[in-house]
Scaffold this active site. Structure first.
Site, PDB file in Angstrom:
ATOM      1  N   ASP A  92      41.938  15.893  36.122  1.00 37.43           N
ATOM      2  CA  ASP A  92      40.687  15.144  36.250  1.00 37.43           C
ATOM      3  C   ASP A  92      40.029  15.489  37.575  1.00 37.43           C
ATOM      4  O   ASP A  92      40.686  15.928  38.523  1.00 37.43           O
ATOM      5  CB  ASP A  92      40.932  13.638  36.127  1.00 37.43           C
ATOM      6  CG  ASP A  92      41.670  13.059  37.327  1.00 37.43           C
ATOM      7  OD1 ASP A  92      42.781  13.548  37.612  1.00 37.43           O
ATOM      8  OD2 ASP A  92      41.163  12.127  37.982  1.00 37.43           O
ATOM      9  N   GLU A 156      43.950  10.810  38.458  1.00 34.20           N
ATOM     10  CA  GLU A 156      44.273  10.701  39.880  1.00 34.20           C
ATOM     11  C   GLU A 156      43.056  10.343  40.713  1.00 34.20           C
ATOM     12  O   GLU A 156      43.124   9.513  41.621  1.00 34.20           O
ATOM     13  CB  GLU A 156      44.888  12.017  40.371  1.00 34.20           C
ATOM     14  CG  GLU A 156      45.514  11.940  41.761  1.00 34.20           C
ATOM     15  CD  GLU A 156      44.538  12.160  42.896  1.00 34.20           C
ATOM     16  OE1 GLU A 156      44.848  11.767  44.039  1.00 34.20           O
ATOM     17  OE2 GLU A 156      43.429  12.705  42.656  1.00 34.20           O
TER      18      GLU A 156
END
Length: 454
Positions: A92, A156
């Site tokens: 991500d 994250e």
């Protein structure tokens, strides 16, 4: 780079790595469906899972984590009796910021002046490729000498804690003797660096309400309480006159002991405009690695274009507080909340909602794994000794892993050196760093396996 079979193999694989990184960067995998569709993250997770299967990983799984995102897991068995090493990265990415400020399409890997530009190129899709390159080089030169687990996180950057909670619910899944977190970076290009500390973080959304609705500023301004003005006062209370962070009750005087960060180098790395001073007191390393730091990430208020002459009834902001090692993030959240509530003026109604939190981390740099990494970095960076630095950012999973597996040795390396400009526009990765760190990781796995046999 010193000629050796592993280095030669990695060098030969770099064109393939560039192609694959371009494929991975193309996914708009911001883990916030309000920014890009969730399908973008799901497609990125599927790509990672396919890459692991292509390398012979077993038990490859796309894990649905409690924050409604996906992480990817795989196991590559090594020789019988070999230690287990967990390799971490995340797919991500941060939102784009000012998209018009990007010099090339942010989701199209573009080469300029020897660097590869694109959102996530360094943070941390490049980390995924670093792991793959290291394993491919070992497979081509006698095999992977350890059991390898790979976990690639899907949220994250959002700090929503999905993988941490999943790991706590399935404690056997990520158990390992050593962990390589591929999500930090060298102090600067060409200087091999491991990160020994990470600041934790807490993120809150503060909202202020003063009126039932907006009012005409000519008719009511001067007496009607302005929610936006109240919010500005609250946010200003989080900094002292010199710009240092001031949260009531939170210590902010720690000193960093280790690699220093010259102010001139920091100004260059941070691209501080001429004549603009740095904020805070003490050495730069104290400020960014050892002390708390508050940042206002966003404010909901009327844009300048189209603004009406109104007293604002409602205002809100997202506030991030970086928490250094030695301070508890949960306690910092309480102190920040109490500060915001106490500093709200005029009896305005205030609400504080926690939207993210992660603990700080401190590694044991005396462990055998660090010796193995120091030797590996010396091979990948001839003539350079491993440096130990801090990192102002947060990787919440580190403390979760340290708590679940207290005997595991945790190392942090990666591609996010200052020129990478992670989280900013025009993020990029140095292909030379990708190549060298892949070589280093491969040699680390060899060294670590040998150290466990000795």
């Amino acid at each position: 780079m010193t000629a050796n079979p592993i280095a030669g193999t990695v060098a030969s694989l770099m064109p393939r790595a560039r192609t694959e990184l371009a494929e991975l960067v193309a996914f708009r995998s911001v883990a916030d469906p309000a920014v890009f569709p969730k399908s973008e993250c799901e497609a990125a997770a599927a790509w990672v899972a396919g890459a692991l299967r292509g390398e012979g990983f077993q038990d490859v799984a796309v894990l649905d984590t409690p924050d409604d995102t996906q992480s990817v897991y795989g196991l590559l068995p090594g020789p019988e009796g070999a230690p287990t090493v967990l390799l971490y990265a995340h797919y991500d990415v941060q939102p784009l910021g000012d998209e018009d400020a990007w010099l090339s399409p942010p989701f199209e890997l573009t080469e300029r002046a020897g660097r590869w530009y694109g959102r996530g190129a360094a943070d941390c899709k490049g980390g995924v490729l670093m792991h793959l390159l290291a394993l491919r080089a070992l497979k081509a030169n006698g095999g992977v000498p350890v059991n390898v687990k790979v976990i690639v996180e899907g949220s994250e950057e959002q700090g929503t804690g999905g993988l941490e909670r999943y790991a706590e619910e399935h404690p056997e899944l990520l158990a390992a003797d050593a962990v390589v977190i591929g999500d930090t970076g060298n102090f600067r290009v060409g200087l091999p660096t491991v990160t020994a500390t990470l600041r934790g973080m807490t993120m809150v959304r503060v909202g202020i309400d003063t009126l039932e609705g907006n009012l005409h500023s000519g008719q009511f301004g001067g007496a009607a309480p302005d929610a936006l003005a109240a919010l500005i006062r609250v946010l200003d209370s989080l900094r002292a006159e010199d710009g240092s962070t001031t949260v009531d009750g939170l210590a902010a005087d720690a000193v960093w002991e280790g690699l220093e960060y010259p102010e001139a180098d920091f100004r260059k790395d941070a691209k501080v405009l001429d004549g603009v001073g740095l904020i805070g007191g003490g050495a730069v390393a104290d400020r960014i690695w050892a002390r708390p730091a508050v940042t206002v990430l966003g404010i909901d208020c009327p844009p300048v274009v189209g603004a009406t002459p109104s007293v604002q009834a409602h205002a809100r902001a997202t506030v991030s507080l970086r928490v250094p090692p030695g301070q508890d993030a949960a306690e910092a959240t309480k102190l920040l909340t109490a500060h915001l509530e106490a500093r709200t003026p005029w009896g305005a109604r205030v609400s504080v909602e926690q939207i993210g939190q992660g603990q700080a981390f401190r590694a044991d740099t005396s462990s055998p794994a660090y010796t193995a990494m120091a030797d590996a970095l010396r091979i990948a960076y001839p003539g350079q000794d491993m440096q130990i630095a801090g990192q102002g950012g947060s990787i919440p999973l580190c403390n979760t892993l340290a708590g679940l597996y207290p005997q595991a040795e945790i190392l942090l390396i990666g591609l996010s050196e200052p020129e990478a400009q992670i989280h900013a526009v025009n993020e990029s990765v140095s292909p030379e760093e990708l190549e060298r760190l892949s070589v280093a990781e491969a040699h680390f796995l060899v060294n670590y396996a040998a150290s466990r046999r000795a």
